[in-house]
Design a protein around this motif. Sequence first.
Motif, short mmCIF file in Angstrom:
data_model
loop_
_atom_site.label_atom_id
_atom_site.label_comp_id
_atom_site.label_asym_id
_atom_site.label_seq_id
_atom_site.Cartn_x
_atom_site.Cartn_y
_atom_site.Cartn_z
N ASP A 192 0.80 -1.22 0.00
CA ASP A 192 0.00 0.00 0.00
C ASP A 192 0.83 1.28 0.00
OD1 ASP A 192 -2.39 -1.44 0.04
OD2 ASP A 192 -2.40 -1.56 2.23
N PRO A 217 2.80 2.68 -2.39
CA PRO A 217 2.65 3.57 -3.55
C PRO A 217 1.45 4.50 -3.45
CG PRO A 217 3.31 1.40 -4.29
CD PRO A 217 3.02 1.28 -2.82
N ALA A 218 0.30 4.00 -2.99
CA ALA A 218 -0.87 4.86 -2.82
C ALA A 218 -0.62 5.94 -1.78
CB ALA A 218 -2.09 4.02 -2.43
N ALA A 234 -1.55 2.08 -8.09
CA ALA A 234 -1.82 2.32 -6.67
C ALA A 234 -3.31 2.17 -6.41
CB ALA A 234 -1.33 3.69 -6.26
#
Length: 282
Positions: free
Chosen positions: A144, A146-147, A171
Amino acid sequence: MLSSTPLRWPGQARASVAMAFDLDGPTGAAMLDGSLWGKPEYFTFGGYGPYRALPRLLDMLEAHRTPATFFVPAWVVETWPRQCQAIVERGHEVAYHGYQHESFFTLTLAQQRAVMERSAAIFKRHLGLVASGFRTPSGDWHADTPALLLDCGVTYSSSMRGDDRPYFIDAGDASRRLVEIPGRWELDDYASLAYTRAPDYPAGLDRIASYDQTLDNWCREFDGTYREGLCMTTLLHPKISGKPGRIGVLEEFLVHMHSHADVWFATCNDIARFWAQEYADD
């Protein structure tokens, strides 16, 4: 598909190069566990990077008209603000690299967010900028992350090893994508030139490589990049390769690459922006 067609680079360049440095200073595991403060020797080994090696590197890059990206832990920006300001003043990019070089894989998402927000505030206060890039200090992260980076204003990463070209990391959904500009251990000066006694890092490395062999290795990596029209990004550290003898190796490396007229030398941010625009539909 990208895998079967030549890549497109600005100005009909054959290949691209992003010279990237991790200005870690004395941050890292020893600082995070507190053992650093009992080892003045190791602190000065790290402090040599921003204090003494960085100005030498900036002069060399200017002499060869080469832009670069410096991934800097925010603690280093706090501790050596004037030196880090010089990076920006000399026309280079500064990007995120944690606060004290934390292992992002060991942090919860809330802790990662706190590091990113703290880093952003320090960059704004001391450098007057909002960074767009990130290199994970430990070379790993959560699925998680990248988001979270996108939420924090980051548009590209140079953290993973999945290709020798930039690529997109989804993402959550295809509408939110992070550009990844992968680095490679072959172009990490720690692998060839680092030696410290306490802590013993890299573990088991009790000799440094021949400077001639190191230069030959790096040039061969570039030659392969150039031959296939790819993108090469380095993982260099001022405290390792910014010393009086070793910077000669780095300078010869630059001379070798600049002997090819059709290479695009750019910051990581410039490469990421180009990739996001040129390959948005791929």
